[in-house]
Scaffold this motif. Structure first.
Motif, PDB file in Angstrom:
ATOM      1  N   VAL A  99     -12.585  -3.508  -4.706  1.00  0.00           N
ATOM      2  CA  VAL A  99     -11.519  -2.653  -5.239  1.00  0.00           C
ATOM      3  C   VAL A  99     -10.403  -3.516  -5.819  1.00  0.00           C
ATOM      4  O   VAL A  99      -9.841  -4.369  -5.132  1.00  0.00           O
ATOM      5  CB  VAL A  99     -10.947  -1.737  -4.137  1.00  0.00           C
ATOM      6  CG1 VAL A  99      -9.873  -0.831  -4.722  1.00  0.00           C
ATOM      7  CG2 VAL A  99     -12.049  -0.899  -3.498  1.00  0.00           C
ATOM      8  N   PHE A 100     -10.103  -3.298  -7.095  1.00  0.00           N
ATOM      9  CA  PHE A 100      -8.998  -3.966  -7.762  1.00  0.00           C
ATOM     10  C   PHE A 100      -7.792  -3.030  -7.755  1.00  0.00           C
ATOM     11  O   PHE A 100      -7.894  -1.872  -8.166  1.00  0.00           O
ATOM     12  CB  PHE A 100      -9.365  -4.313  -9.204  1.00  0.00           C
ATOM     13  CG  PHE A 100     -10.322  -5.474  -9.324  1.00  0.00           C
ATOM     14  CD1 PHE A 100      -9.854  -6.744  -9.628  1.00  0.00           C
ATOM     15  CD2 PHE A 100     -11.683  -5.296  -9.123  1.00  0.00           C
ATOM     16  CE1 PHE A 100     -10.732  -7.825  -9.731  1.00  0.00           C
ATOM     17  CE2 PHE A 100     -12.568  -6.351  -9.221  1.00  0.00           C
ATOM     18  CZ  PHE A 100     -12.095  -7.627  -9.531  1.00  0.00           C
ATOM     19  N   VAL A 101      -6.668  -3.521  -7.275  1.00  0.00           N
ATOM     20  CA  VAL A 101      -5.440  -2.727  -7.245  1.00  0.00           C
ATOM     21  C   VAL A 101      -4.304  -3.560  -7.832  1.00  0.00           C
ATOM     22  O   VAL A 101      -4.347  -4.795  -7.798  1.00  0.00           O
ATOM     23  CB  VAL A 101      -5.065  -2.294  -5.809  1.00  0.00           C
ATOM     24  CG1 VAL A 101      -6.137  -1.419  -5.202  1.00  0.00           C
ATOM     25  CG2 VAL A 101      -4.789  -3.503  -4.925  1.00  0.00           C
ATOM     26  N   PRO A 102      -3.275  -2.918  -8.377  1.00  0.00           N
ATOM     27  CA  PRO A 102      -2.101  -3.671  -8.820  1.00  0.00           C
ATOM     28  C   PRO A 102      -1.412  -4.330  -7.627  1.00  0.00           C
ATOM     29  O   PRO A 102      -1.531  -3.867  -6.487  1.00  0.00           O
ATOM     30  CB  PRO A 102      -1.199  -2.589  -9.443  1.00  0.00           C
ATOM     31  CG  PRO A 102      -2.096  -1.431  -9.709  1.00  0.00           C
ATOM     32  CD  PRO A 102      -3.155  -1.478  -8.650  1.00  0.00           C
ATOM     33  N   ARG A 103      -0.688  -5.394  -7.895  1.00  0.00           N
ATOM     34  CA  ARG A 103       0.060  -6.062  -6.820  1.00  0.00           C
ATOM     35  C   ARG A 103       1.145  -5.144  -6.266  1.00  0.00           C
ATOM     36  O   ARG A 103       1.662  -5.383  -5.179  1.00  0.00           O
ATOM     37  CB  ARG A 103       0.673  -7.361  -7.326  1.00  0.00           C
ATOM     38  CG  ARG A 103      -0.356  -8.460  -7.609  1.00  0.00           C
ATOM     39  CD  ARG A 103       0.312  -9.806  -7.803  1.00  0.00           C
ATOM     40  NE  ARG A 103       1.203  -9.817  -8.952  1.00  0.00           N
ATOM     41  CZ  ARG A 103       0.839 -10.100 -10.191  1.00  0.00           C
ATOM     42  NH1 ARG A 103      -0.436 -10.405 -10.451  1.00  0.00           N
ATOM     43  NH2 ARG A 103       1.703 -10.083 -11.183  1.00  0.00           N
ATOM     44  N   THR A 104       1.475  -4.096  -7.024  1.00  0.00           N
ATOM     45  CA  THR A 104       2.498  -3.147  -6.596  1.00  0.00           C
ATOM     46  C   THR A 104       1.944  -2.041  -5.705  1.00  0.00           C
ATOM     47  O   THR A 104       2.701  -1.170  -5.260  1.00  0.00           O
ATOM     48  CB  THR A 104       3.156  -2.500  -7.824  1.00  0.00           C
ATOM     49  OG1 THR A 104       2.116  -1.981  -8.679  1.00  0.00           O
ATOM     50  CG2 THR A 104       3.974  -3.524  -8.619  1.00  0.00           C
ATOM     51  N   ALA A 105       0.641  -2.049  -5.440  1.00  0.00           N
ATOM     52  CA  ALA A 105       0.053  -1.011  -4.588  1.00  0.00           C
ATOM     53  C   ALA A 105       0.692  -1.047  -3.208  1.00  0.00           C
ATOM     54  O   ALA A 105       0.953  -2.123  -2.667  1.00  0.00           O
ATOM     55  CB  ALA A 105      -1.456  -1.216  -4.478  1.00  0.00           C
ATOM     56  N   PRO A 106       0.985   0.120  -2.617  1.00  0.00           N
ATOM     57  CA  PRO A 106       1.603   0.150  -1.294  1.00  0.00           C
ATOM     58  C   PRO A 106       0.784  -0.607  -0.260  1.00  0.00           C
ATOM     59  O   PRO A 106      -0.452  -0.504  -0.234  1.00  0.00           O
ATOM     60  CB  PRO A 106       1.659   1.651  -0.977  1.00  0.00           C
ATOM     61  CG  PRO A 106       1.658   2.327  -2.306  1.00  0.00           C
ATOM     62  CD  PRO A 106       0.788   1.470  -3.179  1.00  0.00           C
ATOM     63  N   ALA A 107       1.471  -1.356   0.588  1.00  0.00           N
ATOM     64  CA  ALA A 107       0.787  -2.161   1.608  1.00  0.00           C
ATOM     65  C   ALA A 107      -0.077  -1.303   2.518  1.00  0.00           C
ATOM     66  O   ALA A 107      -1.138  -1.732   2.977  1.00  0.00           O
ATOM     67  CB  ALA A 107       1.823  -2.933   2.431  1.00  0.00           C
ATOM     68  N   VAL A 108       0.373  -0.067   2.788  1.00  0.00           N
ATOM     69  CA  VAL A 108      -0.396   0.814   3.663  1.00  0.00           C
ATOM     70  C   VAL A 108      -1.767   1.122   3.064  1.00  0.00           C
ATOM     71  O   VAL A 108      -2.768   1.238   3.788  1.00  0.00           O
ATOM     72  CB  VAL A 108       0.392   2.123   3.953  1.00  0.00           C
ATOM     73  CG1 VAL A 108       0.598   2.944   2.696  1.00  0.00           C
ATOM     74  CG2 VAL A 108      -0.315   2.951   5.022  1.00  0.00           C
ATOM     75  N   LYS A 109      -1.840   1.235   1.732  1.00  0.00           N
ATOM     76  CA  LYS A 109      -3.121   1.507   1.086  1.00  0.00           C
ATOM     77  C   LYS A 109      -4.013   0.265   1.079  1.00  0.00           C
ATOM     78  O   LYS A 109      -5.227   0.360   1.303  1.00  0.00           O
ATOM     79  CB  LYS A 109      -2.895   2.015  -0.340  1.00  0.00           C
ATOM     80  CG  LYS A 109      -2.227   3.379  -0.401  1.00  0.00           C
ATOM     81  CD  LYS A 109      -2.146   3.910  -1.817  1.00  0.00           C
ATOM     82  CE  LYS A 109      -1.487   5.287  -1.847  1.00  0.00           C
ATOM     83  NZ  LYS A 109      -1.431   5.876  -3.191  1.00  0.00           N
TER      84      LYS A 109
END
Length: 314
Positions: A99-109
């Motif tokens: 899974v690729f996510v932005p660095r801004t993705a919430p830490a909880v996710k």
């Protein structure tokens, strides 16, 4: 544009029956919103915390049934929820997930992604950058690419929510939901057209991909700068979403950051429901007056996700 019909939604419902959780629907006290009859559809109570389980379960089951699941597994770019659902569905079938996510993705996710066993890669600051990295990964490894919102299995899976709501709310007139890239909207609109229902598509003022596409008559890039951007942060809506916005009975409305925050706070203060800003965006259409129902209108508001930090309610 994806070629889909209500038959695809019905096929998805058969595939995911007994896999995803039926949506709980609760009534709002009479008089709370003008003279309308309002219900809350709590689809954040899915296994991974959002409606995205529906599309992910359909995607995995469909490709496995077709013998089209590679050894490299699946790869997806996500603001968080689609990735969580993909990781959950992959884990259920013993399939690797990246899974690729932005660095801004919430830490909880991000933490929950790793709990589901996914390999997490953080790239860029927007969904579009993570999506490009996922595309390259798929080309290099052979992993099956899933799209967060513009995939036929994902859209059809999302569409399975509305029939469940209709079963819980006889005489339903309208469904209100938040829109990011448009997967939930497109699936819902397909089902809604078959049953003669209205769909109210709600977006933040500073994150309005579908609203701008409707206005321009074509898919366009938009600014992404909202408290709800982690879930609704697509830079552009899908062509499929725009097609169904034109074809189905659709009302597009915008809400402010302050209205989103207030609706989210009200859900906690009045019902002890902790939801994402995206879920609160849908409710804000009513609480702000952006959408004004007619007397007696039966409305379901989709609370789509709850992968959030309760500390941010303050």
């Amino acid at each position: 544009m994806l070629r889909l019909s209500y038959d695809d939604v019905k096929a998805a419902a058969e595939r995911i029956d007994g896999v995803t959780r039926p949506v709980p629907v609760i009534a709002v006290e009479p008089g709370s919103v003008a003279s309308a009859e309002v219900y809350l559809a709590l689809d954040f109570m899915q296994h991974s915390g959002s409606f995205k389980d529906r599309g992910a379960a359909n995607f995995a089951a469909g490709h496995l049934a077709d013998g089209a699941m590679p050894a490299a597994g699946v790869v997806i770019a996500s603001g968080g929820n689609a990735g969580l659902a993909c990781a959950w569905a992959a884990a259920r079938h013993g399939v690797p997930a990246t899974v690729f996510v932005p660095r801004t993705a919430p830490a909880v996710k991000v933490a929950r992604l790793r709990q589901w066993g996914a390999e997490v890669r953080q790239v860029g600051t927007e969904y579009a950058q993570a999506q490009e990295a996922a595309r390259l990964f798929s080309a290099e490894t052979g992993a099956l690419a899933s799209h967060a919102y513009d995939d036929p299995y994902v859209v059809a899976g999302a569409g399975t929510l509305l029939p469940e709501i209709r079963a819980a709310v006889p005489g339903l007139d309208t469904v209100i939901l938040a829109v990011g890239g448009g997967g939930l909207f497109a699936g819902t609109a397909i089902a809604a057209e078959s049953h003669g229902l209205r769909v109210v598509a709600v977006e933040p003022e500073r994150c309005r991909a579908l609203n701008a596409a409707i206005e321009a008559g074509e898919v366009v890039d938009v600014e992404v700068d909202s408290v709800a951007a982690d879930s609704l942060g697509a830079r552009r809506a899908s062509p499929t979403a725009l097609y169904w916005a034109r074809r189905a009975d659709t009302v597009s409305v915008l809400v402010s950051e302050e209205q989103i925050l207030l609706a989210r706070r009200q859900l906690w203060d009045q019902r002890r429901l902790v939801v994402e800003h995206a879920a609160a965006t849908a409710l804000a259409a009513l609480t702000s007056g952006a959408y004004r129902p007619t007397p007696g209108e039966r409305i379901a508001v989709v609370l789509c996700g709850a992968n959030t930090d309760p500390a941010t309610l303050g």
